[in-house]
Design an enzyme around this catalytic site. Structure first.
Site, PDB file in Angstrom:
ATOM      1  N   CYS A  63      -0.685   3.616  -6.510  1.00 52.53           N
ATOM      2  CA  CYS A  63      -1.575   2.914  -5.577  1.00 52.53           C
ATOM      3  C   CYS A  63      -1.656   1.493  -6.100  1.00 52.53           C
ATOM      4  O   CYS A  63      -1.839   1.287  -7.317  1.00 52.53           O
ATOM      5  CB  CYS A  63      -2.962   3.564  -5.544  1.00 52.53           C
ATOM      6  SG  CYS A  63      -4.212   2.606  -4.637  1.00 52.53           S
ATOM      7  N   CYS A 104       0.866  -1.187   0.000  1.00 52.95           N
ATOM      8  CA  CYS A 104       0.000   0.000   0.000  1.00 52.95           C
ATOM      9  C   CYS A 104       0.895   1.227   0.000  1.00 52.95           C
ATOM     10  O   CYS A 104       1.640   1.450   0.961  1.00 52.95           O
ATOM     11  CB  CYS A 104      -0.900  -0.013   1.229  1.00 52.95           C
ATOM     12  SG  CYS A 104      -1.905   1.476   1.436  1.00 52.95           S
TER      13      CYS A 104
END
Length: 267
Positions: free
Chosen positions: A192, A78
């Site tokens: 992302c 992440c």
């Protein structure tokens, strides 16, 4: 160094299913590695949270996960969590931790125009960490940034078998290409881990663009850090654990099974 248990898993952590893009790359190089994939659905989305919230939440959750599953290595799949809390997680855990950061370096290495883009969450693109990546790896280049939170939900929807609205991807790309110097933009970093899951849709919205992400580099790093360790002879059923309700991930079961995650549990 103590011997590593052959069955000790690799632990992947993300706010949702974005880290599957990283897991896919790791599976290619370590096909029999035991896998635990943890999704913080109770905290999704991270991109709208404050730095203080993420700083408090991520190390605490990973501490619980490490205690329960005893992994040989943790991967924070992440970008938002890493740009904010990576150093704190490493200080808190006694296992190796691999981070995921925006792929500014490969974008800079492959651009022909000197203008590169970054699609990420609002929390990621505003971080000083990104400024430091640009200074280190793209000096003298123009970095265009755009927050595209809709892509997180689009990726989640896609893996649930739903068809995301194509205008989502057009808006995301226009957020970069309509900026000053956007007409010269030729490479975009997907900042992302959810975003590579919808790269085909982004390419359809902007066919001239090249996209890069960090999954291959993360896989190489994990391979390096686990060199010499023993792995099971055959792959086992992977574990998917959510901090949210099991009912919330029912629609993801088919997709999770395709990634080898057949045991679905709650934390």
């Amino acid at each position: 160094m103590p011997a590593i248990d052959t069955d000790a898993p690799l632990l992947f952590f993300d706010s949702g299913i974005g880290g599957l893009s990283v897991l896919q790359a790791v599976r290619k190089s370590l096909p029999t590695a035991p896998i635990v994939y943890a999704a913080d659905y109770a905290g999704l989305p991270y991109g709208t949270k404050s730095e203080a919230e993420i700083m408090a939440r991520v190390p605490a959750l990973l501490g619980r996960l490490v205690e329960r599953y005893r992994p040989r290595l943790v991967t924070i799949a992440c970008n938002t969590a890493c740009t904010i809390a990576l150093s704190h997680v490493r200080a808190a855990l006694d296992v190796p931790v691999v981070g995921t950061v925006p792929a500014i370096k490969p974008a800079a290495e492959s651009t022909r125009t000197g203008v590169i883009g970054l699609l990420g969450t609002a929390a990621t693109i505003r971080q000083a960490y990104v400024d430091r990546l640009q200074t280190a790896h793209a000096p003298g280049m123009t970095l265009l940034r755009h927050a595209a939170p809709e892509l997180v939900h689009a990726a989640e929807s896609k893996l649930r078998g739903e068809a995301p609205d194509p205008s989502i991807f057009s808006r995301a790309m226009q957020g970069l290409t309509l900026l000053p110097d956007g007409d010269r933009l030729d490479v975009t970093a997907l900042g992302c881990t959810h975003f590579p899951l919808v790269q085909d849709e982004l390419s359809a919205a902007c066919p001239r663009m090249r996209f890069v992400d960090g999954s291959a580099g993360i896989a190489r790093r994990i391979r390096y850090l686990t060199a010499g360790q023993e792995w099971p002879a055959e792959s086992s059923e992977g574990v998917f654990v959510t901090t949210g309700s099991l009912a919330d991930v029912e629609g993801l079961q088919t997709a999770l099974h395709s990634y080898g995650l057949t045991q679905i549990k709650s934390l």
